[in-house]
Design an enzyme around this catalytic site. Structure first.
Site, PDB file in Angstrom:
ATOM      1  N   ARG A  60      -9.206  18.336   8.785  1.00  0.00           N
ATOM      2  CA  ARG A  60      -8.188  18.642   9.784  1.00  0.00           C
ATOM      3  C   ARG A  60      -8.313  20.098  10.229  1.00  0.00           C
ATOM      4  O   ARG A  60      -8.777  20.944   9.475  1.00  0.00           O
ATOM      5  CB  ARG A  60      -6.778  18.424   9.216  1.00  0.00           C
ATOM      6  CG  ARG A  60      -6.480  17.005   8.793  1.00  0.00           C
ATOM      7  CD  ARG A  60      -5.060  16.881   8.258  1.00  0.00           C
ATOM      8  NE  ARG A  60      -4.775  15.545   7.764  1.00  0.00           N
ATOM      9  CZ  ARG A  60      -4.384  14.532   8.522  1.00  0.00           C
ATOM     10  NH1 ARG A  60      -4.213  14.718   9.823  1.00  0.00           N
ATOM     11  NH2 ARG A  60      -4.147  13.346   7.995  1.00  0.00           N
ATOM     12  N   LYS A  71     -13.061   2.481   1.148  1.00  0.00           N
ATOM     13  CA  LYS A  71     -12.729   2.503   2.573  1.00  0.00           C
ATOM     14  C   LYS A  71     -13.934   3.021   3.363  1.00  0.00           C
ATOM     15  O   LYS A  71     -14.418   4.128   3.129  1.00  0.00           O
ATOM     16  CB  LYS A  71     -11.513   3.396   2.803  1.00  0.00           C
ATOM     17  CG  LYS A  71     -10.248   2.880   2.133  1.00  0.00           C
ATOM     18  CD  LYS A  71      -9.122   3.887   2.192  1.00  0.00           C
ATOM     19  CE  LYS A  71      -8.660   4.140   3.618  1.00  0.00           C
ATOM     20  NZ  LYS A  71      -7.528   5.112   3.655  1.00  0.00           N
ATOM     21  N   ARG A 127       0.843  -1.201   0.000  1.00  0.00           N
ATOM     22  CA  ARG A 127       0.000   0.000   0.000  1.00  0.00           C
ATOM     23  C   ARG A 127       0.874   1.245   0.000  1.00  0.00           C
ATOM     24  O   ARG A 127       1.780   1.379   0.823  1.00  0.00           O
ATOM     25  CB  ARG A 127      -0.894   0.008   1.238  1.00  0.00           C
ATOM     26  CG  ARG A 127      -1.646   1.322   1.484  1.00  0.00           C
ATOM     27  CD  ARG A 127      -2.496   1.225   2.735  1.00  0.00           C
ATOM     28  NE  ARG A 127      -3.116   2.492   3.088  1.00  0.00           N
ATOM     29  CZ  ARG A 127      -2.779   3.240   4.133  1.00  0.00           C
ATOM     30  NH1 ARG A 127      -1.792   2.843   4.943  1.00  0.00           N
ATOM     31  NH2 ARG A 127      -3.402   4.368   4.385  1.00  0.00           N
ATOM     32  N   THR A 169      -6.004  -1.087  10.435  1.00  0.00           N
ATOM     33  CA  THR A 169      -5.767  -0.135  11.524  1.00  0.00           C
ATOM     34  C   THR A 169      -5.398  -0.805  12.845  1.00  0.00           C
ATOM     35  O   THR A 169      -6.181  -1.572  13.409  1.00  0.00           O
ATOM     36  CB  THR A 169      -6.960   0.813  11.767  1.00  0.00           C
ATOM     37  OG1 THR A 169      -7.439   1.319  10.523  1.00  0.00           O
ATOM     38  CG2 THR A 169      -6.527   1.974  12.649  1.00  0.00           C
TER      39      THR A 169
END
Length: 471
Positions: A72, A217, A31, A275
């Protein structure tokens, strides 16, 4: 090695020597996180992966992971804020007064949707806030926890749909770079609706790469509300537990993981669990007992792939981490296959599911050595994989794109076969078996292929056959 391992590449693993060691330890898919790095870095890594693939004579897949609309905060005008319970901050695009500490936030469309009493979380859930007052140009947020705020931390709004496109301008540029460099699959971050996947597919078509498989995802609550339709539009699904564990109640995460995996298994779509699977191994040379159990349970739940992030990108023991993960998955697979019973498809299922089931059942009854499938799209291999057969599955294809796509499927070993004058898939499969050293003479093999007369257009799998390899 039925469960596939995905390793994220970063400073700890970007050189060819380390990539070779990772592949030998059991990595199937590499990845590349396009949130970090530049074109030169990705070019060097992909070149090194191709060299490793040639040296080892195995099929390795390069997965491009697009950044997506990660929300963010901006850059603080101080190094950090020490947060106490009940502290109030001003969150907005511009500083308007010195009454409250200022947290810069450029997403005005998100500010407008916030309501008093709603929750916000920062830094992957380590800091919780509630909206105290909406001021139009910004909001006052009150801390419900203790901690430290630093610049550029991720912000999430649990249980709220965020009206942001899944593909950003950066993603579109990165997508073109990835295609130019020769990636084999693309992961789309923060998918919320099936339309997000359709948009990416249209961009791939515009860039001449419409056959690249898409990994969606799942990181937001809205994705769970649209789960079946997203699975339908996607080639693969990733349970991205980092942001998903922020968006949803953390205590619900295990059941959400199981729900997603089950839905993907039923749809015969590969599913990745990601994760913090072996996070302690970023700095330790062995995992915790809880991490070992987590990886094993992902396999037992039905995951096709398990993914490493920080562990291999920046960890001190990337190769050791992959080796541990391979040991864990191997033990979990052994337990799973000992107890697994081939399940009859629901009556409502289609012909492909019943053909795959029939092939697996026949392999059991005939005590076959392996299953061999010839697939133009990879779907036949996915259907066989979803049955979780005890037998090895060798999947042949004429397409390099499909070759890498099938690398995500549990238990499937993909092989590229060159087109030839012989149009028959059945003959091509027989030739493969006769020449393949890993299949012993006298072994029974179950084929599943599409076998049409030469003058007819291919219409998919329609044949299951037992074949004995001759001496």
């Amino acid at each position: 090695m039925r469960t596939k391992i995905i390793a994220t590449i970063g400073p700890s693993s970007a050189n060819e020597e380390k990539l070779l060691a990772l592949a030998k330890a059991g990595v199937n898919i590499f990845r590349l996180n396009f949130s970090h790095g530049n074109k030169d870095f990705f070019h060097s890594v992909i070149s090194a992966i191709r060299n490793v693939q040639e040296k080892l004579g195995i099929n390795l897949t390069v997965l491009q992971d697009l950044s997506g609309p990660k929300i963010r905060i901006g850059t603080l005008d101080v190094d950090s804020y020490q947060v106490q319970f009940g502290d109030v901050f001003y969150l907005g695009k511009e500083k308007v007064s010195d009454t409250y500490p200022f947290i810069p936030f450029e997403y005005e469309e998100v500010i407008k949707e916030l309501k008093i009493g709603e929750s916000l979380v920062l830094a992957d859930g380590s800091l919780q806030f509630t909206v105290k007052e909406c001021l139009g140009h910004g909001v006052l947020i009150e801390s419900q926890s203790y901690g430290i705020i630093t610049s550029r931390k991720g912000l999430a709004i649990p249980n709220k749909a965020i009206n942001l496109p899944a593909l950003t301008e950066k993603d579109i540029k990165d997508l073109a770079v990835g295609i130019e460099l020769g990636v084999d699959a693309v992961a789309l971050s923060f998918v919320q609706t099936p339309e997000d996947v359709i948009l990416l597919r249209s961009k791939l078509k515009e860039l001449g790469a419409e056959e690249l498989p898409i990994v969606s995802k799942l990181e937001r609550q809205m994705a769970l509300d649209n789960l079946d339709r997203i699975i339908e539009e996607s080639d693969m699904i990733m349970v991205a537990r980092g942001d998903l564990g922020v968006e949803c109640s953390l205590s619900l995460l295990p059941s959400i993981q199981k729900r997603i995996i089950k839905a993907c298994n039923l749809a015969a779509k590969p599913v990745i669990v990601a994760t913090q699977m072996l996070l302690s191994m970023v700095h330790a040379n062995r995992p915790t007992r809880a991490e070992v159990t987590d990886v094993a349970n992902a396999v037992l739940d039905g995951a096709d792939c398990v993914m490493l992030s920080e562990e291999t990108a920046m960890g001190e023991y990337p190769v050791e981490t992959v080796s541990y993960m391979r040991k864990i998955t191997a033990q979990a697979e052994e337990y799973f296959l000992t107890n697994n019973i081939l399940k009859t498809p629901e009556y409502s299922c289609g012909l492909p599911e019943f053909l795959a089931y029939s092939a697996c059942l026949l392999a059991e009854k005939a005590n076959a050595h392996a299953l061999v499938v010839h697939s133009r799209s990879g779907k036949s291999a996915f259907y066989l994989s979803s049955c979780r057969p005890k037998h090895a599955v060798y999947a042949l294809t004429l397409s390099k794109n499909v070759l890498h796509k099938m690398n995500f499927a549990w238990g499937v070993s993909p092989y590229f076969v060159k087109d030839s004058q012989e149009p028959s898939h059945l003959v091509r499969v027989q030739d493969f078996v006769d020449e393949f050293a890993l299949i012993p003479h006298g072994a029974k093999i179950v084929f599943t292929v599409g076998d049409q007369p030469p003058h007819l257009q291919a219409q998919g799998t329609n044949l299951v056959k037992i074949y004995t390899k001759q001496a």
